[in-house]
Enzyme design. Structure first.
Site, PDB file in Angstrom:
ATOM      1  N   GLN A 178      34.967  27.867  53.957  1.00  0.00           N
ATOM      2  CA  GLN A 178      35.580  27.037  52.906  1.00  0.00           C
ATOM      3  C   GLN A 178      37.093  27.225  52.816  1.00  0.00           C
ATOM      4  O   GLN A 178      37.799  26.385  52.270  1.00  0.00           O
ATOM      5  CB  GLN A 178      34.951  27.381  51.550  1.00  0.00           C
TER       6      GLN A 178
ATOM      7  N   ILE B 241      41.148  28.468  45.853  1.00  0.00           N
ATOM      8  CA  ILE B 241      40.167  27.422  46.102  1.00  0.00           C
ATOM      9  C   ILE B 241      39.209  27.308  44.918  1.00  0.00           C
ATOM     10  O   ILE B 241      38.513  26.299  44.782  1.00  0.00           O
ATOM     11  CB  ILE B 241      39.368  27.656  47.402  1.00  0.00           C
ATOM     12  N   ASP B 242      39.191  28.327  44.039  1.00  0.00           N
ATOM     13  CA  ASP B 242      38.240  28.344  42.924  1.00  0.00           C
ATOM     14  C   ASP B 242      38.627  27.395  41.802  1.00  0.00           C
ATOM     15  O   ASP B 242      37.796  27.078  40.944  1.00  0.00           O
ATOM     16  CB  ASP B 242      38.105  29.751  42.360  1.00  0.00           C
TER      17      ASP B 242
ATOM     18  N   GLY C 151      46.910  33.669  43.246  1.00  0.00           N
ATOM     19  CA  GLY C 151      45.994  33.426  42.140  1.00  0.00           C
ATOM     20  C   GLY C 151      46.223  34.403  41.009  1.00  0.00           C
ATOM     21  O   GLY C 151      47.310  34.989  40.869  1.00  0.00           O
TER      22      GLY C 151
ATOM     23  N   LYS D 299      44.761  43.611  48.391  1.00  0.00           N
ATOM     24  CA  LYS D 299      44.495  44.988  47.974  1.00  0.00           C
ATOM     25  C   LYS D 299      45.735  45.718  47.475  1.00  0.00           C
ATOM     26  O   LYS D 299      45.661  46.921  47.190  1.00  0.00           O
ATOM     27  CB  LYS D 299      43.899  45.780  49.151  1.00  0.00           C
TER      28      LYS D 299
END
Length: 366
Positions: free
Chosen positions: A291, A142-143, A118, A78
């Site tokens: 995940q 993880i994407d 990321g 954030k």
């Protein structure tokens, strides 16, 4: 005369991810053992950089963390210091406080900032580089949707977790003759659903890149029943959507740089299927943050270590303003300007993996 690199700082931003600790460990060990460079880590991502909240990273502090998920530096998704919420006299407003962070680094004698994150976290890394900060980026998600690298660390651990979940769902689905849905992460990219769906023997895979037709899902279920297979496994990415429909949004987080939180497509789809197949029981499992958690898989431990060591070599060679990448089997780099300038790496609907899946009978309901 070029001044030698004496001290570097790390931070981890965005969502937690398996392999973060492995990167922290690799950078710390490589920097200390090979070059005698001092290492510190800012806690809670950019928030720690703003508040000058850091911890020393030594051979002792990184002992025993290679396998652990999460991050010993903690994280936050954030805090954009170029648009940061600040309270003054009871009034909250957004301001550019990046100069405060730069001054904090100067006070601590930090020569290089290594940003592990990321797209959003690396966007701020690029912006700091534009202001003259020596920055190195390490790709984390993880994407697996960063365009400049073939693989991001954390992805393989995530698909291992999903694959194991699908193995477990198979036994209960077959026992009760149910349709089992498994909703997985990935935002607007379908890599997790696609690869785990293939590995986990799914019957239907629904991804954002291929809008689905609900009737085609029903057709697949009936096709299986005609062959005596009275259960169906469906993997659905959180960003999947029906043809002429929209993604399902779980909530809006107003104080986040990326306020839209996807989620809920699995339960919606389960309800849609039950309406059309009233004689079938449909159950949905939402894996969510499972995940992200737990121990890091072998592949990600090695990839994270490769990325960490490469980041140190880039520091020593003064290759600033760049991100470590993997291209094929080779560790290389790309400029942060190019990394942030590229579109998200999405699944190619006509690509090899989709074709392979279709060849073995998996439906994408397209």
């Amino acid at each position: 005369m070029v001044q030698p690199i004496k001290k570097i700082a790390l931070l981890t931003g965005g969502g937690d991810c398996p392999g973060l600790n492995a990167v922290i460990r690799a950078i710390t060990r490589a920097a200390i053992l090979n070059y005698g460079i001092e290492v510190i880590g800012y806690r809670f991502g950019y928030k720690g950089l703003y508040h000058n909240n850091f911890m020393p990273l030594t051979m002792e502090t990184v002992t025993g963390i290679l396998h652990r998920g999460g991050t010993i530096l903690y994280s936050s998704n954030k805090d954009n210091l170029f648009n940061y919420m600040v309270e003054k006299n009871g009034v909250i407003s957004k301001e550019d406080v990046s100069d405060v962070a730069i001054e904090n680094m100067k006070k601590e004698g930090v020569d290089v900032l290594v940003v592990i994150g990321g797209d959003g976290t690396l966007t701020s890394a690029r912006d700091f580089a534009r202001k003259g900060v020596n920055v190195i980026g390490v790709p984390k998600t993880i994407d697996n949707d960063l365009a400049s690298t073939d693989v991001t660390f954390g992805f393989n651990t995530a698909i291992d977790v999903v694959t194991e979940a699908l193995d477990r769902l198979h036994t209960t689905a077959e026992s009760h003759h149910r349709i089992m849905l498994c909703e997985v992460m990935g935002r607007n990219a379908g890599w997790i659903a696609l690869e785990s769906g293939i590995a986990g023997s799914a019957d239907v895979i629904l991804i954002p890149e291929i809008p689905y037709d609900l009737n085609k899902i029903i057709d697949k279920v009936k096709e299986r029943e005609s062959c005596g297979k009275n259960f169906t496994i469906i993997v659905v990415a959180e960003g999947a959507k029906p043809k002429d429909g929209n993604v399902v949004i779980s909530k809006i987080v107003k104080d986040s740089p990326d306020p839209i939180r996807l989620g809920g497509i699995g339960n919606k789809l389960a309800g849609d299927i039950e309406c059309l197949m009233k004689d079938k029981e449909v159950r949905c499992t939402v894996l969510g943050h499972i995940q992200r958690g737990g121990n890091t898989c072998t592949y990600d431990r090695i990839l994270s270590t490769r990325y960490g060591v490469a980041a140190v070599e880039m520091i020593v060679n003064r290759e600033f303003g760049k991100m470590v990448c993997l291209k094929g089997d080779t560790i290389t780099s790309d400029t942060l300007e190019n990394v942030i300038g590229q579109k998200t790496k999405n699944v190619n609907p006509d690509g090899e993996l989709v074709k392979i899946a279709k060849k073995i009978g998996i439906s994408f309901a397209d």
